[in-house]
Design a protein around this motif. Structure first.
Motif, PDB file in Angstrom:
ATOM      1  N   ALA A 289      -7.236 -17.732 -16.606  1.00  0.00           N
ATOM      2  CA  ALA A 289      -8.366 -17.165 -15.869  1.00  0.00           C
ATOM      3  C   ALA A 289      -9.675 -17.880 -16.188  1.00  0.00           C
ATOM      4  CB  ALA A 289      -8.494 -15.682 -16.198  1.00  0.00           C
ATOM      5  N   ASP A 290      -9.860 -18.323 -17.416  1.00  0.00           N
ATOM      6  CA  ASP A 290     -11.110 -19.006 -17.752  1.00  0.00           C
ATOM      7  C   ASP A 290     -11.220 -20.355 -17.043  1.00  0.00           C
ATOM      8  OD1 ASP A 290      -8.961 -19.791 -19.250  1.00  0.00           O
ATOM      9  OD2 ASP A 290     -10.087 -20.176 -21.077  1.00  0.00           O
ATOM     10  N   ARG A 291     -10.087 -20.977 -16.783  1.00  0.00           N
ATOM     11  CA  ARG A 291     -10.113 -22.218 -16.008  1.00  0.00           C
ATOM     12  C   ARG A 291     -10.469 -21.917 -14.547  1.00  0.00           C
ATOM     13  NH1 ARG A 291     -11.762 -27.107 -16.062  1.00  0.00           N
ATOM     14  NH2 ARG A 291     -10.526 -28.585 -14.867  1.00  0.00           N
ATOM     15  N   MET A 292     -10.013 -20.785 -14.046  1.00  0.00           N
ATOM     16  CA  MET A 292     -10.407 -20.356 -12.690  1.00  0.00           C
ATOM     17  C   MET A 292     -11.934 -20.244 -12.608  1.00  0.00           C
ATOM     18  SD  MET A 292      -7.607 -19.459 -10.779  1.00  0.00           S
ATOM     19  CE  MET A 292      -5.934 -18.806 -10.937  1.00  0.00           C
ATOM     20  N   LEU A 293     -12.523 -19.709 -13.670  1.00  0.00           N
ATOM     21  CA  LEU A 293     -13.978 -19.559 -13.704  1.00  0.00           C
ATOM     22  C   LEU A 293     -14.652 -20.923 -13.664  1.00  0.00           C
ATOM     23  CD1 LEU A 293     -16.574 -17.893 -14.145  1.00  0.00           C
ATOM     24  CD2 LEU A 293     -16.130 -18.018 -16.601  1.00  0.00           C
ATOM     25  N   ASP A 294     -14.169 -21.864 -14.469  1.00  0.00           N
ATOM     26  CA  ASP A 294     -14.758 -23.203 -14.520  1.00  0.00           C
ATOM     27  C   ASP A 294     -14.663 -23.921 -13.176  1.00  0.00           C
ATOM     28  OD1 ASP A 294     -15.280 -22.742 -17.161  1.00  0.00           O
ATOM     29  OD2 ASP A 294     -13.536 -23.846 -17.902  1.00  0.00           O
ATOM     30  N   MET A 295     -13.583 -23.674 -12.441  1.00  0.00           N
ATOM     31  CA  MET A 295     -13.359 -24.370 -11.176  1.00  0.00           C
ATOM     32  C   MET A 295     -13.979 -23.650  -9.985  1.00  0.00           C
ATOM     33  SD  MET A 295      -9.404 -25.583 -11.802  1.00  0.00           S
ATOM     34  CE  MET A 295      -9.320 -26.604 -10.326  1.00  0.00           C
ATOM     35  N   GLY A 296     -14.663 -22.542 -10.234  1.00  0.00           N
ATOM     36  CA  GLY A 296     -15.355 -21.833  -9.160  1.00  0.00           C
ATOM     37  C   GLY A 296     -14.475 -20.953  -8.303  1.00  0.00           C
ATOM     38  N   PHE A 297     -13.324 -20.514  -8.839  1.00  0.00           N
ATOM     39  CA  PHE A 297     -12.378 -19.709  -8.069  1.00  0.00           C
ATOM     40  C   PHE A 297     -12.608 -18.203  -8.184  1.00  0.00           C
ATOM     41  CE2 PHE A 297      -9.051 -23.276  -8.382  1.00  0.00           C
ATOM     42  CZ  PHE A 297      -9.422 -23.767  -7.138  1.00  0.00           C
ATOM     43  N   ILE A 298     -13.597 -17.780  -8.967  1.00  0.00           N
ATOM     44  CA  ILE A 298     -13.767 -16.351  -9.206  1.00  0.00           C
ATOM     45  C   ILE A 298     -14.006 -15.557  -7.912  1.00  0.00           C
ATOM     46  CG2 ILE A 298     -15.213 -14.616 -10.329  1.00  0.00           C
ATOM     47  CD1 ILE A 298     -13.188 -16.063 -12.139  1.00  0.00           C
TER      48      ILE A 298
END
Length: 473
Positions: free
Chosen positions: A156-165
């Protein structure tokens, strides 16, 4: 010691786990699987390489073994930040569900919509997808998410970094409120905390390691480079990288080299290949089939060096990576933990070496503050070791072809042949006298005593004659 047989998994799953060579669950698996089997929401926090994938695939297979999928209405959903991680999760399902009749579909970019639509139309038990491609199918009317029983968000933290939130929040709202949610992350940023508070219902929090810590089996080092000139930083970093690889010798059986930018990934991979290292790039701009081939070659041991952007930093399971080289200091300190987590997996020893330029000192300080550890400094290799291989043969060739000045044969002055003026033949002297007469006439005709430069000794004599001289002749 807890074994998989103690976790109340079905015999068919236990048989597949045993066939894969596993007997003892990792701490995150031991903590998460019982809660997931009980139907509770799970919030799992663990460093990369601790077996998070199996901690949700095993209970999902157990629970989905009962029931049947309907067309266009998958029963479970696994969201992954990258295509590679999604493909890896799909491989895990194939491994652990080999004795259970479950269908799955992999929705990732770079693959034909038509093939994916055909799988969805037949109905799938497990849908593994990246957020963008999942929403593409939904907006085309090819997919319904109202039948989701279990939803997993991985890395989930990688989702945040990639702008997927924003996409994650939208997908959550498209699924039933009664779903079971399994949420996994290596770090818990404030934005991730907000999402878990919003969409998870009284989750069982499983935290098996302090947030953002690196495995103790990884030997970490940093090399500070001081470029001779600012515009030579990139070249000297590439030279230093090759020196570090050569310094490790046979201990470096394979390695991942991480760069911050995609353009640098291509440049570094090309440079390594030029100097005789078996290297290939992988980043988001490459075709999916090429990315898959490159990653498969690295996993199978056919490729020694994988030069990657952070697309490969999260979740990729390559068990025996001996080294990680950070060509660039990562911009986000959390990424450092995930990058070096590619080595030292499953209790193995690993080594991570980072190159730090003067402009990266603040980023290095942030990393050391995050991991609460001072990274040992490594002495920069001497210049001779960092000399590019391609330049050495050129210099050697120049040395061989150039003869030293003292070795050149010299002819003594007294031995030089002396030719007397009277020995010159008459035929050789005549043209010289003729040319001299021509020059004299030319100068007299122009009223000049100095000789005209430019036409040399090849000017015919009649051109230099005056009009009177021509008439008289």
């Amino acid at each position: 010691m807890t074994k998989f047989s103690d976790l109340a998994l079905s015999p068919k799953i236990l048989k597949a786990v045993e066939a894969a060579g596993y007997e003892t669950p990792t701490p995150i698996q031991e903590g998460a699987i019982p809660h997931a089997l009980a139907g509770r929401d799970v919030l799992g926090i663990a460093q990369t390489g601790t077996g998070k994938t199996a901690s949700f695939t095993l209970p999902m297979i157990h629970m989905l073994a009962r029931g049947r999928a309907r067309a266009r209405m998958p029963r479970s959903l696994v969201l992954c930040p990258t295509r590679e991680l999604a493909a890896q999760v799909a491989e895990n399902f194939d491994t652990y569900a080999q004795n259970v009749k479950l269908t799955k579909a992999l929705l990732i970019g770079g693959v034909s919509f038509k093939e994916q639509d055909q799988l969805i139309d037949r109905g799938v038990d497990v849908l593994i997808a990246t957020p963008g491609r999942l929403l593409d199918h939904f907006e085309r009317g090819k997919l319904l998410l109202t039948g989701i029983e279990i939803m997993v968000v991985d890395e989930a933290d990688r989702m945040l970094d990639m702008g997927f939130i924003p996409d994650i929040e939208r997908i959550f709202n498209l699924t039933p409120f009664t779903r079971q949610t399994l949420f996994f992350s290596a770090t818990m940023a404030p934005e991730i905390e907000r999402i878990t508070n919003t969409f998870l219902s009284n989750p069982a929090r499983i935290e098996v390691a302090r947030q953002a810590t690196a495995s103790e089996t990884i030997d970490q080092e940093v090399v500070r480079i001081k470029p001779s000139r600012r515009d030579r930083t990139a070249k000297e970093k590439r030279d230093l990288l090759r020196s570090l690889i050569l310094r490790e010798g046979d201990k470096c059986t394979n390695a991942i080299v991480f760069c911050n930018r995609k353009t640098d990934v291509d440049i570094v991979a090309k440079s390594l290949k030029k100097h005789g290292f078996d290297a290939a790039p992988i980043h988001g701009d490459l075709d999916q089939s090429q990315r898959t081939r490159t990653l498969d070659s690295f996993r199978e041991g056919k490729l020694r060096f994988l030069v990657a952007s952070d697309v490969a930093a999260r979740g990729l399971d390559v068990p025996s990576v001996s080294h990680v080289f950070n060509y660039d200091v990562p911009s986000h300190s959390e990424d450092y933990v995930h990058r070096i987590g590619r080595t030292g997996r499953a209790g193995r020893d690993g080594k991570a070496i980072m190159i730090c330029a003067p402009a990266d000192e603040k980023l290095l300080d942030a990393i050391e503050k995050l991991i609460d550890k001072k990274i040992p400094s490594l002495e920069m290799p001497v210049a001779e070791e960092s000399e590019p291989r391609a330049e050495r043969p050129k210099r050697e060739r120049r040395r061989k072809t150039e003869k030293p000045a003292e070795a050149a044969p010299e002819t003594p002055v007294e031995e030089a042949p002396v030719v007397a003026s009277e020995e010159i033949s008459e035929s050789a002297a005549e043209p010289v006298e003729s040319r001299d007469r021509s020059r004299d006439r030319r100068d007299r005709g122009r009223g000049k005593e100095n000789k005209v430069m430019g036409m040399g000794d090849h000017m015919p004599s009649f051109i230099a004659m005056s009009f009177e001289e021509r008439k008289a002749s």
